[in-house]
Design a protein around this motif. Structure first.
Motif, mmCIF file in Angstrom:
data_model
loop_
_atom_site.group_PDB
_atom_site.id
_atom_site.type_symbol
_atom_site.label_atom_id
_atom_site.label_comp_id
_atom_site.label_asym_id
_atom_site.label_seq_id
_atom_site.Cartn_x
_atom_site.Cartn_y
_atom_site.Cartn_z
ATOM 1 N N ASP A 274 78.263 80.137 43.253
ATOM 2 C CA ASP A 274 77.427 80.015 44.440
ATOM 3 C C ASP A 274 77.348 78.580 44.930
ATOM 4 N N LYS A 275 78.494 77.850 44.867
ATOM 5 C CA LYS A 275 78.486 76.473 45.356
ATOM 6 C C LYS A 275 78.360 76.421 46.870
ATOM 7 N N SER A 276 78.765 77.480 47.579
ATOM 8 C CA SER A 276 78.727 77.455 49.032
ATOM 9 C C SER A 276 77.307 77.447 49.574
ATOM 10 N N ALA A 277 76.372 77.956 48.748
ATOM 11 C CA ALA A 277 74.989 77.971 49.212
ATOM 12 C C ALA A 277 74.435 76.577 49.341
ATOM 13 N N GLY A 278 74.924 75.639 48.457
ATOM 14 C CA GLY A 278 74.498 74.246 48.536
ATOM 15 C C GLY A 278 73.139 74.058 47.904
ATOM 16 N N PRO A 279 72.815 72.842 47.550
ATOM 17 C CA PRO A 279 71.540 72.591 46.909
ATOM 18 C C PRO A 279 70.377 72.673 47.871
ATOM 19 N N SER A 280 70.611 72.574 49.208
ATOM 20 C CA SER A 280 69.503 72.572 50.152
ATOM 21 C C SER A 280 68.808 73.922 50.207
ATOM 22 N N GLY A 281 69.537 75.019 49.906
ATOM 23 C CA GLY A 281 68.922 76.331 49.967
ATOM 24 C C GLY A 281 67.968 76.597 48.834
ATOM 25 N N ASP A 282 68.086 75.845 47.725
ATOM 26 C CA ASP A 282 67.245 76.074 46.556
ATOM 27 C C ASP A 282 66.231 74.960 46.357
ATOM 28 N N GLU A 283 65.977 74.157 47.344
ATOM 29 C CA GLU A 283 65.024 73.055 47.187
ATOM 30 C C GLU A 283 63.608 73.579 46.942
ATOM 31 N N ALA A 284 63.283 74.762 47.456
ATOM 32 C CA ALA A 284 61.939 75.291 47.288
ATOM 33 C C ALA A 284 61.731 75.911 45.915
ATOM 34 N N ASP A 285 62.796 76.207 45.180
ATOM 35 C CA ASP A 285 62.686 76.830 43.851
ATOM 36 C C ASP A 285 62.724 75.773 42.757
ATOM 37 N N CYS A 286 62.145 76.126 41.645
ATOM 38 C CA CYS A 286 62.192 75.236 40.476
ATOM 39 C C CYS A 286 63.608 75.229 39.925
ATOM 40 N N PRO A 287 64.215 74.098 39.693
ATOM 41 C CA PRO A 287 65.600 74.075 39.199
ATOM 42 C C PRO A 287 65.741 74.524 37.752
ATOM 43 N N ILE A 288 64.618 74.691 37.040
ATOM 44 C CA ILE A 288 64.693 75.083 35.633
ATOM 45 C C ILE A 288 64.608 76.593 35.500
ATOM 46 N N CYS A 289 63.554 77.193 36.049
ATOM 47 C CA CYS A 289 63.379 78.643 35.927
ATOM 48 C C CYS A 289 63.929 79.416 37.118
ATOM 49 N N SER A 291 62.763 79.989 40.073
ATOM 50 C CA SER A 291 61.782 80.816 40.781
ATOM 51 C C SER A 291 60.878 79.916 41.610
ATOM 52 N N SER A 292 60.159 80.539 42.536
ATOM 53 C CA SER A 292 59.249 79.767 43.388
ATOM 54 C C SER A 292 58.026 79.347 42.585
ATOM 55 N N PRO A 293 57.687 78.066 42.553
ATOM 56 C CA PRO A 293 56.562 77.617 41.740
ATOM 57 C C PRO A 293 55.232 78.107 42.296
ATOM 58 N N SER A 294 54.394 78.634 41.395
ATOM 59 C CA SER A 294 53.033 79.011 41.799
ATOM 60 C C SER A 294 52.138 77.784 41.879
ATOM 61 N N ILE A 295 52.330 76.853 40.946
ATOM 62 C CA ILE A 295 51.640 75.556 40.992
ATOM 63 C C ILE A 295 52.744 74.509 41.052
ATOM 64 N N ALA A 296 53.007 74.010 42.249
ATOM 65 C CA ALA A 296 54.149 73.122 42.449
ATOM 66 C C ALA A 296 53.787 71.691 42.074
ATOM 67 N N PHE A 297 54.659 71.065 41.295
ATOM 68 C CA PHE A 297 54.570 69.654 40.954
ATOM 69 C C PHE A 297 55.892 69.001 41.313
ATOM 70 N N VAL A 298 55.834 67.716 41.593
ATOM 71 C CA VAL A 298 57.044 66.972 41.928
ATOM 72 C C VAL A 298 57.254 65.890 40.885
ATOM 73 N N ALA A 299 58.537 65.607 40.661
ATOM 74 C CA ALA A 299 58.899 64.547 39.734
ATOM 75 C C ALA A 299 58.978 63.230 40.482
ATOM 76 N N LEU A 300 58.450 62.202 39.843
ATOM 77 C CA LEU A 300 58.466 60.870 40.437
ATOM 78 C C LEU A 300 59.488 60.016 39.714
ATOM 79 N N PRO A 301 60.284 59.266 40.440
ATOM 80 C CA PRO A 301 60.178 58.940 41.877
ATOM 81 C C PRO A 301 61.081 59.778 42.776
#
Length: 339
Positions: A274-289, A291-301
């Motif tokens: 699924d390389k054609s989908a690109g990373p921009s399509g999955d920015e809203a999902d957690c890259p580990i699990c 799935s869409s985060p219920s409690i979203a946190f961001v990594a700094l920086p």
């Protein structure tokens, strides 16, 4: 002088004596018999050592299976009832196997699967017209069968009873009477001598290929092939395959915890379908699990979005956790939308 020699030469080549043919026949007769009678040649036979060991192991497994079935009969009785009679139970099962195999001139279950039988080596023919394959020979005699039962089955029963009785009476304690300590020392010495004799017998068996136990060597009861044209009935291909897979699974269980999952995923990401989908399509999902985060946190920086639990556990596990998306070291985490 030359004429005399030419006349006397034919006289020296006269007819041989009348008994010359008989003397020559007597001289060549032993050589002719040795070449003509091939039955006097001893036929060497070699019995596979692996087959003999496998037969003994199969007999042990058969006895264990019978014991397991017999124990199930008394499963509803008082717990521990058969424990105190375990030596008698083992001796009874071994006696049954001996009674319906060796006593009636039949191989044991393990020997039958390995195409083996017992032969009385003392009465086995070495040469003669009846020897064709070297496997000929009668089975064990009545005295050999009885002594086999007494030494093998009775010996194991007496030894196990002596060990359990001496351990229960604590003969080896220093507070016991001198007679008990002396009996304990004799038992230990007898066990050491038996183990040494068994080890020496094992070396002889590996060298010569006959008499795998001391009892067989004393009785001259040798294991030979029952049929020269039949292979053993047990194939170990499935067992070898199972051993290979067991070792492979144990190796994976050892190595997988040592691998970094994020590094492996990053390495395999360029080869995903699924390389054609690109990373921009999955920015809203957690890259580990994924799935869409219920409690979203961001990594700094780097400001990449994660689930709180996924990001928190990864940062707690290692002090230098790198972002799965950009491979940048995460120095802190922050709830998305907070200042």
């Amino acid at each position: 002088m030359p004429q005399v020699e030419s006349i006397s030469a034919p006289a020296s080549n006269g007819p041989p004596p009348q008994d010359a043919w008989h003397a020559e026949f007597q001289r060549l007769l032993p050589l002719w018999e040795s070449l003509h009678d091939s039955t006097k040649v001893i036929i060497p036979i070699s019995i596979s050592r692996v087959n003999q060991f496998d037969a003994a192991r199969l007999d042990v497994e058969m006895s264990a299976m019978l014991k397991e079935q017999l124990v199930k009969v008394f499963s509803l009785m008082k717990p521990g009832l058969l424990f105190q009679y375990e030596p008698e139970l083992d001796a009874f099962l071994e006696f049954l196997i001996w009674r319906f195999s060796i006593w009636v001139d039949k191989p044991t279950p393990g020997n039958a699967l390995m195409n083996l039988r017992y032969r009385d080596e003392r009465a086995a023919p070495i040469t003669g017209k009846e020897v064709r394959t070297g496997l000929e020979g009668l089975g064990l005699s009545v005295s050999q069968k009885i002594f086999y039962c007494i030494s093998f089955i009775g010996g194991q029963y007496v030894w196990s009873r002596l060990q359990s009785f001496s351990a229960f009476r604590r003969w080896g304690d220093s507070e016991q009477r001198p007679l008990a300590r002396r009996a304990w020392g004799l038992l230990q010495n007898a066990e050491g001598l038996y183990r040494a004799a068994s080890f020496f017998n094992l070396l002889l068996f590996l060298y010569a290929g006959r008499y795998k136990t001391i009892v067989e060597r004393i009785l001259k009861a040798r294991l030979v092939y029952g049929s020269p044209n039949m292979n053993r009935a047990v194939s170990f291909e499935y067992m070898n395959r199972q051993l290979v897979w067991n070792e492979f699974s144990e190796m994976l269980l050892l190595l997988l915890p040592l691998l970094n999952s994020s590094s492996v995923k990053k390495f395999l990401l360029p080869f995903s379908k699924d390389k054609s989908a690109g990373p921009s399509g999955d920015e809203a999902d957690c890259p580990i699990c994924r799935s869409s985060p219920s409690i979203a946190f961001v990594a700094l920086p780097c400001q990449h979005r994660y689930c709180y639990y996924c990001l928190r556990t990864r940062c707690s596990a290692t002090s230098s956790y790198r972002c799965t998306r950009c491979n940048e070291v995460v120095v802190a985490i922050q709830r998305q939308g907070s200042i």
